[in-house]
Design a protein around this motif. Structure first.
Motif, PDB file in Angstrom:
ATOM      1  N   LEU A 191       0.832  -1.203   0.000  1.00 47.07           N
ATOM      2  CA  LEU A 191       0.000   0.000   0.000  1.00 47.07           C
ATOM      3  C   LEU A 191       0.867   1.255   0.000  1.00 47.07           C
ATOM      4  O   LEU A 191       0.537   2.259  -0.649  1.00 47.07           O
ATOM      5  N   THR A 192       1.988   1.195   0.710  1.00 45.63           N
ATOM      6  CA  THR A 192       2.935   2.306   0.687  1.00 45.63           C
ATOM      7  C   THR A 192       3.510   2.486  -0.715  1.00 45.63           C
ATOM      8  O   THR A 192       3.655   3.618  -1.206  1.00 45.63           O
ATOM      9  N   GLY A 193       3.829   1.356  -1.376  1.00 48.85           N
ATOM     10  CA  GLY A 193       4.339   1.415  -2.744  1.00 48.85           C
ATOM     11  C   GLY A 193       3.335   2.015  -3.710  1.00 48.85           C
ATOM     12  O   GLY A 193       3.704   2.807  -4.598  1.00 48.85           O
ATOM     13  N   ILE A 194       2.070   1.663  -3.553  1.00 51.34           N
ATOM     14  CA  ILE A 194       1.025   2.235  -4.404  1.00 51.34           C
ATOM     15  C   ILE A 194       0.948   3.741  -4.198  1.00 51.34           C
ATOM     16  O   ILE A 194       0.854   4.520  -5.163  1.00 51.34           O
ATOM     17  N   ALA A 195       1.000   4.172  -2.934  1.00 57.05           N
ATOM     18  CA  ALA A 195       0.924   5.601  -2.632  1.00 57.05           C
ATOM     19  C   ALA A 195       2.113   6.356  -3.219  1.00 57.05           C
ATOM     20  O   ALA A 195       1.942   7.418  -3.834  1.00 57.05           O
ATOM     21  N   ILE A 196       3.318   5.808  -3.051  1.00 55.41           N
ATOM     22  CA  ILE A 196       4.515   6.467  -3.587  1.00 55.41           C
ATOM     23  C   ILE A 196       4.453   6.542  -5.108  1.00 55.41           C
ATOM     24  O   ILE A 196       4.727   7.592  -5.713  1.00 55.41           O
ATOM     25  N   GLY A 197       4.087   5.421  -5.733  1.00 60.19           N
ATOM     26  CA  GLY A 197       4.005   5.399  -7.189  1.00 60.19           C
ATOM     27  C   GLY A 197       2.964   6.358  -7.733  1.00 60.19           C
ATOM     28  O   GLY A 197       3.217   7.087  -8.700  1.00 60.19           O
ATOM     29  N   ALA A 198       1.797   6.378  -7.101  1.00 58.83           N
ATOM     30  CA  ALA A 198       0.719   7.265  -7.564  1.00 58.83           C
ATOM     31  C   ALA A 198       1.089   8.730  -7.372  1.00 58.83           C
ATOM     32  O   ALA A 198       0.874   9.563  -8.267  1.00 58.83           O
ATOM     33  N   LEU A 199       1.659   9.059  -6.225  1.00 63.68           N
ATOM     34  CA  LEU A 199       2.069  10.442  -5.983  1.00 63.68           C
ATOM     35  C   LEU A 199       3.161  10.874  -6.957  1.00 63.68           C
ATOM     36  O   LEU A 199       3.183  12.012  -7.435  1.00 63.68           O
ATOM     37  N   GLY A 200       4.072   9.941  -7.272  1.00 66.01           N
ATOM     38  CA  GLY A 200       5.116  10.246  -8.233  1.00 66.01           C
ATOM     39  C   GLY A 200       4.564  10.528  -9.617  1.00 66.01           C
ATOM     40  O   GLY A 200       5.005  11.458 -10.310  1.00 66.01           O
ATOM     41  N   LEU A 201       3.574   9.752 -10.036  1.00 59.94           N
ATOM     42  CA  LEU A 201       2.959   9.967 -11.347  1.00 59.94           C
ATOM     43  C   LEU A 201       2.181  11.285 -11.381  1.00 59.94           C
ATOM     44  O   LEU A 201       2.182  11.990 -12.399  1.00 59.94           O
ATOM     45  N   VAL A 202       1.534  11.610 -10.273  1.00 62.04           N
ATOM     46  CA  VAL A 202       0.853  12.907 -10.183  1.00 62.04           C
ATOM     47  C   VAL A 202       1.875  14.035 -10.279  1.00 62.04           C
ATOM     48  O   VAL A 202       1.664  15.031 -10.979  1.00 62.04           O
ATOM     49  N   TRP A 203       2.987  13.879  -9.590  1.00 60.95           N
ATOM     50  CA  TRP A 203       4.063  14.875  -9.621  1.00 60.95           C
ATOM     51  C   TRP A 203       4.545  15.105 -11.055  1.00 60.95           C
ATOM     52  O   TRP A 203       4.769  16.244 -11.474  1.00 60.95           O
ATOM     53  N   LEU A 204       4.681  14.010 -11.809  1.00 60.40           N
ATOM     54  CA  LEU A 204       5.190  14.104 -13.177  1.00 60.40           C
ATOM     55  C   LEU A 204       4.172  14.671 -14.153  1.00 60.40           C
ATOM     56  O   LEU A 204       4.496  15.551 -14.969  1.00 60.40           O
ATOM     57  N   TYR A 205       2.924  14.181 -14.080  1.00 62.20           N
ATOM     58  CA  TYR A 205       1.977  14.451 -15.156  1.00 62.20           C
ATOM     59  C   TYR A 205       0.872  15.444 -14.796  1.00 62.20           C
ATOM     60  O   TYR A 205       0.231  15.988 -15.694  1.00 62.20           O
ATOM     61  N   VAL A 206       0.630  15.650 -13.532  1.00 59.00           N
ATOM     62  CA  VAL A 206      -0.366  16.656 -13.132  1.00 59.00           C
ATOM     63  C   VAL A 206       0.342  17.958 -12.765  1.00 59.00           C
ATOM     64  O   VAL A 206       0.000  19.034 -13.271  1.00 59.00           O
ATOM     65  N   LEU A 207       1.347  17.848 -11.915  1.00 56.15           N
ATOM     66  CA  LEU A 207       2.105  19.038 -11.534  1.00 56.15           C
ATOM     67  C   LEU A 207       3.165  19.394 -12.570  1.00 56.15           C
ATOM     68  O   LEU A 207       3.731  20.496 -12.531  1.00 56.15           O
ATOM     69  N   ARG A 208       3.455  18.428 -13.461  1.00 56.71           N
ATOM     70  CA  ARG A 208       4.420  18.640 -14.555  1.00 56.71           C
ATOM     71  C   ARG A 208       5.791  19.083 -14.042  1.00 56.71           C
ATOM     72  O   ARG A 208       6.395  20.032 -14.526  1.00 56.71           O
ATOM     73  N   ARG A 209       6.280  18.327 -13.071  1.00 55.25           N
ATOM     74  CA  ARG A 209       7.593  18.603 -12.515  1.00 55.25           C
ATOM     75  C   ARG A 209       8.460  17.357 -12.597  1.00 55.25           C
ATOM     76  O   ARG A 209       7.948  16.233 -12.643  1.00 55.25           O
ATOM     77  N   SER A 210       9.761  17.544 -12.615  1.00 56.55           N
ATOM     78  CA  SER A 210      10.689  16.418 -12.658  1.00 56.55           C
ATOM     79  C   SER A 210      10.865  15.840 -11.258  1.00 56.55           C
ATOM     80  O   SER A 210      10.770  16.557 -10.255  1.00 56.55           O
ATOM     81  N   LEU A 211      11.147  14.558 -11.183  1.00 58.22           N
ATOM     82  CA  LEU A 211      11.368  13.907  -9.899  1.00 58.22           C
ATOM     83  C   LEU A 211      12.726  14.308  -9.321  1.00 58.22           C
ATOM     84  O   LEU A 211      13.695  14.487 -10.066  1.00 58.22           O
ATOM     85  N   PRO A 212      12.819  14.471  -8.016  1.00 57.65           N
ATOM     86  CA  PRO A 212      14.124  14.728  -7.395  1.00 57.65           C
ATOM     87  C   PRO A 212      15.090  13.598  -7.737  1.00 57.65           C
ATOM     88  O   PRO A 212      14.709  12.426  -7.751  1.00 57.65           O
TER      89      PRO A 212
END
Length: 283
Positions: free
Chosen positions: A248-269
């Motif tokens: 469940l933690t992995g799902i949360a991290i993965g989903a938040l990362g995809l939101v960061w990339l494609y909704v917020l349109r920012r690069s990952l640290p």
């Protein structure tokens, strides 16, 4: 005819391995070695398609193996210490089974971060190249549970049931012979995630760096959550199934990362500012 088809789905392990004179070959070890070999070659091929030096992958593979296998064993032993306390030497008998993929992933991520930092390459670029190989290796490795008659599910009478020998059955279920083949469920699920990642890699080549690994996190973890619920031997922390908590933690991290990339349109640290920097070749 129908009965033959039904019987074909009743799995029975042929045993943990074979003896060739003084040589003992364990299927678990063969599967792990095969998964590593196939994975390295696949990731090298994917690296060449992304104009990344394939030698970087072979160097990384050494780090991952040295970190992942001990971490996978340590993770398992920590939560099953009662089984090893009386005979600590058995901790090193990894060929008998008893490794946890979440421990391997955590160890591998730490090793990859250090490797990427030292080589001055993008961690996320490496993770994207390794993700398809990782999930394919997990699909292969799950068959080790089949040969060892371990990590099976709850009792079932479904046509695809798995026969478990008496000495491997859970306490209180000694009279129950057939169980859910959770190794098969997870292997097939992982193959589906592998197919998705390969589709994205070849059909969506302009995806942002980190997308494949984040998709792996969500896809694999989603399958593990429901499959783990069927198992009778989950690693526990109190009343919690650790694999479900971590998934469940992995799902949360993965989903938040995809939101960061494609909704917020920012690069990952990352450990380097630009995955296409000239320093991205191995030193």
């Amino acid at each position: 005819m129908l009965s033959d088809v039904v019987l074909a789905f009743q799995f029975t392990s042929p045993g943990r391995g074979i003896e060739l004179g003084p040589l003992s070959i364990r299927w678990y070890g063969v599967l792990i070695a095969s998964a590593v070999l196939i994975g390295v070659n696949l990731s090298q091929y994917l690296a060449s398609r992304r104009q990344v030096n394939p030698d970087l992958i072979s160097d990384l593979a050494i780090w991952l193996v040295l970190a992942a296998i001990p971490s996978a064993r340590l993770y398992y032993v920590i939560f099953q210490w009662r089984d090893y306390a009386a005979n600590p030497a058995s901790i090193f008998a990894i060929w008998q089974g008893g490794i946890a993929i979440h421990g391997a992933i955590l160890g591998g991520v730490i090793a990859a971060l250090i490797f990427a930092r030292l080589k001055r390459v993008s961690f996320w670029q490496l993770a994207d190249l390794v993700a398809p190989s990782l999930i394919l290796g997990q699909a292969i490795g799950r068959w080790g549970n089949f040969f060892n008659s371990e990590a099976f599910g709850s009792p079932t009478d479904l046509p695809w049931k798995l026969f478990i020998p008496l000495d491997r059955r859970p306490l209180g279920l000694e009279n129950v012979a057939y169980y859910h083949p959770t190794f098969l469920y997870e292997s097939l699920w992982n193959l589906g995630v592998f197919a998705l990642l390969m589709f994205l890699f070849f059909k969506r080549p302009r995806l942002k760096v980190g997308t494949l690994f984040l998709t792996y996190l969500v896809g694999y973890s989603a399958g593990r959550v429901w499959i783990e619920g069927l198992r009778t031997d989950s690693l526990m922390l109190g009343f919690l199934r650790m694999a479900q908590v971590v998934s469940l933690t992995g799902i949360a991290i993965g989903a938040l990362g995809l939101v960061w990339l494609y909704v917020l349109r920012r690069s990952l640290p990352d450990v380097v500012p630009d995955p296409n920097t000239p320093d991205s070749q191995p030193s």
